[in-house]
Design a protein around this motif. Structure first.
Motif, PDB file in Angstrom:
ATOM      1  N   ASN A 198      35.511 119.631 -56.716  1.00  0.00           N
ATOM      2  CA  ASN A 198      34.677 119.144 -57.813  1.00  0.00           C
ATOM      3  C   ASN A 198      34.526 117.623 -57.755  1.00  0.00           C
ATOM      4  O   ASN A 198      34.920 116.901 -58.671  1.00  0.00           O
ATOM      5  N   ASN A 199      33.963 117.128 -56.652  1.00  0.00           N
ATOM      6  CA  ASN A 199      33.785 115.696 -56.458  1.00  0.00           C
ATOM      7  C   ASN A 199      32.305 115.326 -56.548  1.00  0.00           C
ATOM      8  O   ASN A 199      31.433 116.183 -56.393  1.00  0.00           O
ATOM      9  N   LEU A 200      32.041 114.051 -56.756  1.00  0.00           N
ATOM     10  CA  LEU A 200      30.658 113.579 -56.723  1.00  0.00           C
ATOM     11  C   LEU A 200      30.108 113.720 -55.312  1.00  0.00           C
ATOM     12  O   LEU A 200      30.838 113.570 -54.328  1.00  0.00           O
ATOM     13  N   SER A 201      28.840 114.011 -55.186  1.00  0.00           N
ATOM     14  CA  SER A 201      28.238 114.293 -53.884  1.00  0.00           C
ATOM     15  C   SER A 201      28.285 113.075 -52.971  1.00  0.00           C
ATOM     16  O   SER A 201      28.231 111.927 -53.444  1.00  0.00           O
ATOM     17  N   PRO A 202      28.393 113.276 -51.644  1.00  0.00           N
ATOM     18  CA  PRO A 202      28.391 112.154 -50.699  1.00  0.00           C
ATOM     19  C   PRO A 202      27.128 111.295 -50.795  1.00  0.00           C
ATOM     20  O   PRO A 202      27.197 110.076 -50.610  1.00  0.00           O
ATOM     21  N   VAL A 203      25.992 111.926 -51.086  1.00  0.00           N
ATOM     22  CA  VAL A 203      24.745 111.171 -51.208  1.00  0.00           C
ATOM     23  C   VAL A 203      24.827 110.197 -52.376  1.00  0.00           C
ATOM     24  O   VAL A 203      24.469 109.014 -52.258  1.00  0.00           O
ATOM     25  N   PHE A 204      25.322 110.667 -53.522  1.00  0.00           N
ATOM     26  CA  PHE A 204      25.448 109.813 -54.704  1.00  0.00           C
ATOM     27  C   PHE A 204      26.470 108.711 -54.464  1.00  0.00           C
ATOM     28  O   PHE A 204      26.236 107.536 -54.795  1.00  0.00           O
ATOM     29  N   ALA A 205      27.613 109.057 -53.883  1.00  0.00           N
ATOM     30  CA  ALA A 205      28.662 108.073 -53.638  1.00  0.00           C
ATOM     31  C   ALA A 205      28.190 106.989 -52.678  1.00  0.00           C
ATOM     32  O   ALA A 205      28.471 105.797 -52.879  1.00  0.00           O
ATOM     33  N   THR A 206      27.466 107.376 -51.643  1.00  0.00           N
ATOM     34  CA  THR A 206      26.945 106.401 -50.680  1.00  0.00           C
ATOM     35  C   THR A 206      25.934 105.465 -51.334  1.00  0.00           C
ATOM     36  O   THR A 206      25.957 104.248 -51.125  1.00  0.00           O
ATOM     37  N   ALA A 207      25.053 106.041 -52.146  1.00  0.00           N
ATOM     38  CA  ALA A 207      24.043 105.232 -52.829  1.00  0.00           C
ATOM     39  C   ALA A 207      24.692 104.236 -53.777  1.00  0.00           C
ATOM     40  O   ALA A 207      24.263 103.076 -53.878  1.00  0.00           O
ATOM     41  N   VAL A 208      25.732 104.669 -54.469  1.00  0.00           N
ATOM     42  CA  VAL A 208      26.428 103.799 -55.413  1.00  0.00           C
ATOM     43  C   VAL A 208      27.055 102.610 -54.706  1.00  0.00           C
ATOM     44  O   VAL A 208      26.893 101.451 -55.119  1.00  0.00           O
ATOM     45  N   MET A 209      27.783 102.874 -53.634  1.00  0.00           N
ATOM     46  CA  MET A 209      28.497 101.800 -52.945  1.00  0.00           C
ATOM     47  C   MET A 209      27.546 100.878 -52.176  1.00  0.00           C
ATOM     48  O   MET A 209      27.697  99.652 -52.211  1.00  0.00           O
ATOM     49  N   ALA A 210      26.595 101.467 -51.470  1.00  0.00           N
ATOM     50  CA  ALA A 210      25.724 100.664 -50.605  1.00  0.00           C
ATOM     51  C   ALA A 210      24.590  99.980 -51.373  1.00  0.00           C
ATOM     52  O   ALA A 210      24.308  98.801 -51.160  1.00  0.00           O
ATOM     53  N   ASP A 211      23.936 100.716 -52.273  1.00  0.00           N
ATOM     54  CA  ASP A 211      22.754 100.191 -52.951  1.00  0.00           C
ATOM     55  C   ASP A 211      23.084  99.430 -54.237  1.00  0.00           C
ATOM     56  O   ASP A 211      22.562  98.332 -54.468  1.00  0.00           O
ATOM     57  N   LEU A 261      26.367  98.519 -55.470  1.00  0.00           N
ATOM     58  CA  LEU A 261      27.451  97.542 -55.349  1.00  0.00           C
ATOM     59  C   LEU A 261      27.323  96.655 -54.110  1.00  0.00           C
ATOM     60  O   LEU A 261      28.078  95.691 -53.968  1.00  0.00           O
ATOM     61  N   LYS A 262      26.385  96.997 -53.209  1.00  0.00           N
ATOM     62  CA  LYS A 262      26.154  96.213 -51.992  1.00  0.00           C
ATOM     63  C   LYS A 262      27.435  96.073 -51.154  1.00  0.00           C
ATOM     64  O   LYS A 262      27.759  95.008 -50.623  1.00  0.00           O
ATOM     65  N   LEU A 263      28.168  97.176 -51.032  1.00  0.00           N
ATOM     66  CA  LEU A 263      29.415  97.190 -50.281  1.00  0.00           C
ATOM     67  C   LEU A 263      29.279  98.063 -49.039  1.00  0.00           C
ATOM     68  O   LEU A 263      28.488  99.022 -49.029  1.00  0.00           O
TER      69      LEU A 263
END
Length: 298
Positions: free
Chosen positions: A110-123, A125-127
């Motif tokens: 029951n984790n957040l999707s990889p697509v959402f997690a990637t978008a959050v960090m890269a787009d 937070l710019k990390l």
């Protein structure tokens, strides 16, 4: 005593929300709208099709019992929260999992999707997003979950799966699946709107520093927390660590949404909370070690 404390908490929470709507109606409605938009644009189109599909698959007897675990793990990790929890509960109700198996699967898938997690960090937070990031968020839950599943006792498991017979029964299954899916999603919508309003209330508490307000917002709801984190001028490593923490926890909003689904299947919410906190501790602790000692994430 437990019921009294719950009643007091509910009354206080209701009073705070009511005061927010009276004193700041525009901001309160905007916060409620943001929660509804989040539900309509992300949760509804993602979860509803799988909710209907899983009900049809289970009730019709198409999926073999042996593939149940693999199906939940695959869909839960690929498509993200709250599909893993919903599928685990559905499989348990259709006697394809033991209670212990369902409680374990409902948490570590029951984790957040990889697509959402990637978008959050890269787009947002710019990390940088590299392999260790995915190993932290998804590798740790997967390994721990598989180990616990391997040792889980299944004495309460008694397969009693019913199968459909004929086209008319298939239509009944489809109708029931649609109603079941919308019933679950409407309940989840209510929790998302409530926690979006609570996040809005935090901005009106004068004694909170920006960092504390950001942390509390992320603790309540991950999307608002990440948004607040993106506006903060923080050390890159600290911002990365906060992002991992928010994503692994998924906020109190995620906990209440999951609890709603678990109670529907009569599964233990306490077991879910304990395992979730363990996963958050392992994930965040590992991220802190790699950031400040391993130096391989950034």
């Amino acid at each position: 005593m437990k019921k009294i404390l719950s009643a007091i908490l509910f009354v206080c929470l209701s009073f705070i929300v009511l005061c927010f709507f009276i004193l700041a109606p525009k901001e309160a409605v905007n916060a409620s709208r943001q929660g509804l938009i989040l539900w309509f644009t992300q949760i509804l189109p993602t979860l509803l099709p799988f909710s209907i599909l899983s009900y049809v698959v289970l009730a019709s007897g198409i999926l073999p019992d042996k593939l149940g675990r693999g199906y939940i793990i695959f869909c839960g990790f690929l498509f993200g929260f709250p599909i893993g929890c919903k599928l685990s509960c559905d499989f348990y109700r259709h006697h394809m999992l033991s209670k212990r198996e369902a409680e374990l699967l409902s948490c570590f898938t029951n984790n957040l999707s990889p697509v959402f997690a990637t978008a959050v960090m890269a787009d947002m937070l710019k990390l940088p997003v590299r392999l260790p990031f995915y190993l932290l968020l998804y590798g740790i839950p997967l390994v721990l979950g598989l180990i616990l599943l391997k040792t889980a006792k299944t004495t309460d498991f008694s397969p009693q799966k019913e199968t459909a017979s004929g086209f008319h029964m298939d239509m009944q299954i489809l109708d029931a699946g649609i109603l079941n899916g919308f019933e679950t999603l409407i309940r989840i919508c209510g929790y998302i709107m409530l926690f979006s309003i609570l996040c809005g209330i935090l901005s009106y508490i004068p004694c909170l520093t920006p960092k504390v307000r950001m942390f509390l917002t992320g603790f309540l709801e991950v999307t608002n927390g990440i948004s607040a984190l993106s506006t903060m001028s923080l050390n890159q490593k600290f911002k990365y660590l906060c992002g991992v923490f928010f994503l692994s926890l998924n906020g109190l909003s995620g906990l209440f949404q999951s609890a709603s689904v678990l109670k529907e299947a009569d599964l233990s919410v306490l077991s879910y909370v304990k395992l979730k906190l363990l996963l958050v501790l392992l994930t965040t602790g590992s991220a802190a070690f790699l950031l400040f000692f391993g130096r391989i994430l950034i």
